[in-house]
Scaffold this active site. Structure first.
Site, short mmCIF file in Angstrom:
data_model
loop_
_atom_site.label_atom_id
_atom_site.label_comp_id
_atom_site.label_asym_id
_atom_site.label_seq_id
_atom_site.Cartn_x
_atom_site.Cartn_y
_atom_site.Cartn_z
N TYR A 33 36.49 48.19 55.27
CA TYR A 33 35.57 48.87 54.36
C TYR A 33 34.76 49.91 55.13
CZ TYR A 33 36.44 44.85 51.24
OH TYR A 33 37.01 43.87 50.46
N GLN B 23 40.66 34.18 47.88
CA GLN B 23 40.07 35.34 47.23
C GLN B 23 41.16 36.18 46.57
OE1 GLN B 23 37.41 39.37 48.08
NE2 GLN B 23 37.14 37.61 49.45
N TYR C 283 37.36 38.69 43.30
CA TYR C 283 36.89 40.05 43.57
C TYR C 283 37.26 40.96 42.40
CZ TYR C 283 41.48 41.86 45.48
OH TYR C 283 42.78 42.28 45.67
N LEU D 93 33.96 42.88 37.90
CA LEU D 93 33.62 43.88 36.89
C LEU D 93 34.66 44.98 36.81
CD1 LEU D 93 29.77 44.16 37.47
CD2 LEU D 93 30.96 42.97 35.61
#
Length: 330
Positions: free
Chosen positions: A57, A176, A204, A207
């Site tokens: 990231y 995950q 994950y 939304l």
């Protein structure tokens, strides 16, 4: 705030976690470090104690920012730090999978340094590597756990078969996977596995890159390298289908619970499985304000079925999150 023991060893975390992919900037149109630090430091004010990051990231940027925020805020005893391993890059354009033992051990040390901590609470294998025996990866993770460098072991984006092989060497505490109202692909494979093995699920994209926030509109544009420019869900005519579903979900949430679609989407993830955690991506402190509206109510099976029917009625050409998968090394 609802909490969950991540590995039956009193490693307790909130059932909503702060996702920090966007904080790293890469594929999200850049980052604002000072604002990101304020966001991380405000998370415990809303009961959010799990912070999920990864080396890739921002190519170390997200971990650096998380580490700085936690250190400056004297928060280490208040948060659970989760990060990942098994991806590498030779530039900011080329990311590939590498789950070799050597890579995993090196990444753990690099993450400890960037996060400014002496132990990682949860280390997750970011993606399975078809070029490496999953048992080799599991050996590396077990070695890190036994050395006291990590407290819990997770895998991300693994199939049930891969998790079974991994588990023969090292127990999996957390799986995950992408999971939200619009991406329910794990219902038929990963979900049965985690239930049978009493494994925690870290969802994950809860939304769906903001689609379920209730703040999207048909003319929304995304800056720079924002991954949503390449996400099929955000391209017409699919985009219109998803927005129509969101509109009806907003009405359903308001009429039945006095809530918004964002609250409904997170509550749906949490109520699908009592050992699930939903990741909530935020880059601004005020984006965490709505967390407070998720607690104190639930969706029963009938309501969850109605919600899924709304989605399926509008989204006639669904697509999953496959576009995000990094390639294996050639």
């Amino acid at each position: 705030m609802e909490t969950l023991d991540l590995n039956d060893k009193q490693l307790n975390a909130s059932r909503i976690g702060l996702g920090t992919w966007a904080i790293g900037g890469w594929m999200w149109g850049g980052t604002d470090e000072a604002q990101s630090i304020r966001t991380i430091q405000s998370a415990p004010d809303h009961g959010v104690t799990l912070i999920d990051t990864a080396p890739v990231y921002g190519f170390g940027a997200s971990e650096e920012i998380v580490g700085k925020a936690v250190k400056q805020g004297a928060m280490r005893d208040k948060v659970v730090l989760a990060t990942k391993c098994a991806l590498e890059w030779d530039s900011k354009e080329r990311v590939v999978r590498n789950a070799s033992k050597q890579r995993v051990l090196k990444e753990a040390d690099d993450s400890l340094r960037r996060l400014r901590t002496d132990v990682i609470d949860v280390l997750q294998v970011h993606w399975p590597d078809p070029n490496v025996d999953v048992r080799e990866t599991a050996e590396a993770m077990a070695e890190l756990r036994d050395a006291g460098k990590i407290r819990a072991i997770g895998v991300s984006n693994f199939t049930p078969e891969q998790m079974t092989s991994f588990s023969e060497v090292a127990a999996i505490d957390i799986a995950q996977n992408p999971y939200n109202l619009f991406e329910r692909g794990i219902d038929d494979d990963v979900f049965p596995w985690v239930r049978e093995n009493d494994t925690r699920l870290l969802a994950y994209g809860a939304l769906c890159r903001g689609l379920l926030s209730g703040r999207m509109h048909a003319n929304r544009e995304f800056p720079g390298d924002d991954l949503r420019n390449n996400d099929p869900k955000f391209q017409q005519p699919r985009f219109g289908q998803y927005l129509a579903a969101v509109d009806e979900l907003e009405t359903f949430a308001h009429d039945n619970y006095g809530k918004h679609v964002l609250d409904l989407a997170i509550r749906w993830v949490l109520d699908q499985y009592p050992r699930s955690i939903a990741l909530w991506g935020a880059r601004k402190p005020e984006q965490l304000d709505a967390v407070d509206d998720v607690w104190g109510w639930q969706l029963d099976a009938s309501a969850r079925a109605q919600i899924e029917q709304i989605v399926d009625r509008h989204v006639t050409d669904p697509v999953g999150p496959e576009f995000m998968a990094p390639p294996a090394q050639k």
